[in-house]
Design an enzyme around this catalytic site. Structure first.
Site, PDB file in Angstrom:
ATOM      1  CB  SER A  56       5.759  -1.607  11.489  1.00 18.30           C
ATOM      2  OG  SER A  56       5.331  -0.655  12.509  1.00 18.30           O
TER       3      SER A  56
ATOM      4  CE  LYS B 129       0.049   3.296   4.890  1.00 18.10           C
ATOM      5  NZ  LYS B 129      -0.003   2.723   6.711  1.00 18.10           N
TER       6      LYS B 129
ATOM      7  N   GLY C 124       2.559   2.301  10.164  1.00 20.80           N
ATOM      8  CA  GLY C 124       3.550   3.248  10.197  1.00 20.80           C
ATOM      9  C   GLY C 124       4.791   3.671  11.521  1.00 20.80           C
TER      10      GLY C 124
ATOM     11  CG  HIS D 109      -5.749   2.062   4.734  1.00 21.94           C
ATOM     12  ND1 HIS D 109      -4.873   2.891   6.004  1.00 21.94           N
ATOM     13  CD2 HIS D 109      -4.488   1.408   4.983  1.00 21.94           C
ATOM     14  CE1 HIS D 109      -4.113   2.908   6.191  1.00 21.94           C
ATOM     15  NE2 HIS D 109      -3.512   1.173   5.992  1.00 21.94           N
TER      16      HIS D 109
ATOM     17  CD  GLU E 274      -2.641   5.368   6.322  1.00 18.10           C
ATOM     18  OE1 GLU E 274      -2.704   5.666   5.389  1.00 18.10           O
ATOM     19  OE2 GLU E 274      -1.701   4.830   7.348  1.00 18.10           O
TER      20      GLU E 274
ATOM     21  CD  GLU F 152      -3.129  -2.221   7.120  1.00 19.21           C
ATOM     22  OE1 GLU F 152      -2.254  -2.399   7.083  1.00 19.21           O
ATOM     23  OE2 GLU F 152      -3.847  -1.247   6.735  1.00 19.21           O
TER      24      GLU F 152
ATOM     25  CG  ASN G 209      -1.275   1.249   1.934  1.00 21.92           C
ATOM     26  OD1 ASN G 209      -1.579   2.008   0.478  1.00 21.92           O
ATOM     27  ND2 ASN G 209      -2.171   1.751   2.337  1.00 21.92           N
TER      28      ASN G 209
HETATM   29  P1  PGA Z   1       2.704   0.164   7.737  1.00 22.36           P
HETATM   30  O1  PGA Z   1       1.661   0.204   7.209  1.00 22.36           O
HETATM   31  O2  PGA Z   1       3.517  -1.264   6.999  1.00 22.36           O
HETATM   32  O3  PGA Z   1       4.095   1.628   6.995  1.00 22.36           O
HETATM   33  O4  PGA Z   1       3.369   0.226   8.871  1.00 22.36           O
HETATM   34  C1  PGA Z   1       0.574  -0.543   6.497  1.00 22.36           C
HETATM   35  C2  PGA Z   1      -0.500   0.114   6.276  1.00 22.36           C
HETATM   36  O5  PGA Z   1      -0.830   1.179   6.119  1.00 22.36           O
HETATM   37  O6  PGA Z   1      -1.562  -0.613   5.627  1.00 22.36           O
END
Ligand code: PGA
Length: 253
Positions: free
Chosen positions: A215, A11, A175, A97, A99, A169, A9
């Site tokens: 992560s 983003k 992140g 997601h 976000e 998640e 992803n």
């Molecule tokens: P990340 O994000 O691997 O940077 O923690 C995962 C995601 O938001 O799908």
């Protein structure tokens, strides 16, 4: 047997040049695995989807969108429909997601409409669920993911849900560099699978892939993948670097 699935992803990152360069390098690094023993997909921003899909057309790596709108067409300024995504070679789309839930404010009701529209229109949705840190600390993880799964899948038959992938998640792991331990993730994945079994039956629950996200890096993917109910990973930050993403794709179970 559920085939492992690793999706990147991106983003709101990359540009027209770096997005094509990234997938060309991923395709050359993951060529052994892509499309054979592991399902691999990348989810670039909308504006780079077409170029990325073209660059990956013979690679066995699929392309997904980060979001989709549920209406077929019409006066919905700024939105992108299922048929538009299919038209340019997209196979998957993320729905809900964290976000989009917590930054943009999407509700389970809206996410449900997106999941339903995606399945009806022939896209494969990846429904993302996960709890906030304060919800985990208040022992509300199961309650939160139950609400998100039930809300996200309202009105969908077992037959339609076959098209689905789920991504667990935990918001506190996205992140942040703080991965859930393999045991913590497995506990929630098993809970999700049992919930799916009650709702849609054993056969479907056994066949649906549940990815972990938050992560994930080359040094923790193997641990996660040894867990019986973790079927792959949704990768944010580590999917922007071709060698790192390829290493994750080529994890050893
Ligand atoms: P990340 O994000 O691997 O940077 O923690 C995962 C995601 O938001 O799908």
């Amino acid at each position: 047997m559920r085939k492992p699935f690793v999706a990147g992803n991106w983003k709101m990152n990359m540009d027209s040049h770096t997005s094509v360069e990234l997938v060309e390098r991923i395709a050359s690094g993951s060529v052994e695995t892509a499309g054979h023993s592991v399902t691999v997909a990348v989810c670039p921003p909308f504006v780079y989807l077409q170029a990325v899909a073209q660059a990956l057309s013979t690679s066995g790596i699929a392309v997904g969108a980060q979001d989709v709108y549920f209406e077929l067409n019409g006066a919905f300024t700024g939105e992108i429909s299922v048929s538009m995504l299919k038209d340019i070679g997209c196979l998957y789309c993320l729905c809900g997601h964290s976000e989009r839930r917590h930054v943009i404010g999407e509700t389970d009701e809206l996410i449900n409409k997106k999941v339903a529209a995606a399945i009806t229109g022939g896209l494969l949705p990846i429904l993302c669920v996960g709890e906030l840190l304060e919800e985990r600390e208040a022992s509300q993880t199961n309650e939160v993911v139950t609400r998100q799964i039930k809300g996200g899948l309202t009105g969908l038959s077992a037959e339609k849900v076959q098209a689905l992938t789920i991504a667990y998640e935990p918001v506190w792991a996205i992140g942040t560099g703080k991965t859930a331990t393999a045991d913590q993730a497995q506990e929630v994945h098993l809970f999700l699978r049992e919930m799916l079994e009650k709702k849609f039956g054993n056969k479907l629950a056994k066949s649906l892939r549940i990815l972990y996200g938050g992560s994930v890096k080359p040094d923790n993917i193997t641990d996660l993948m040894t867990m019986p109910d973790i079927d792959g990973a949704l990768i944010g930050g580590a999917s922007l670097e071709p060698e790192t993403f390829s290493k994750i794709v080529q994890f050893q179970k």
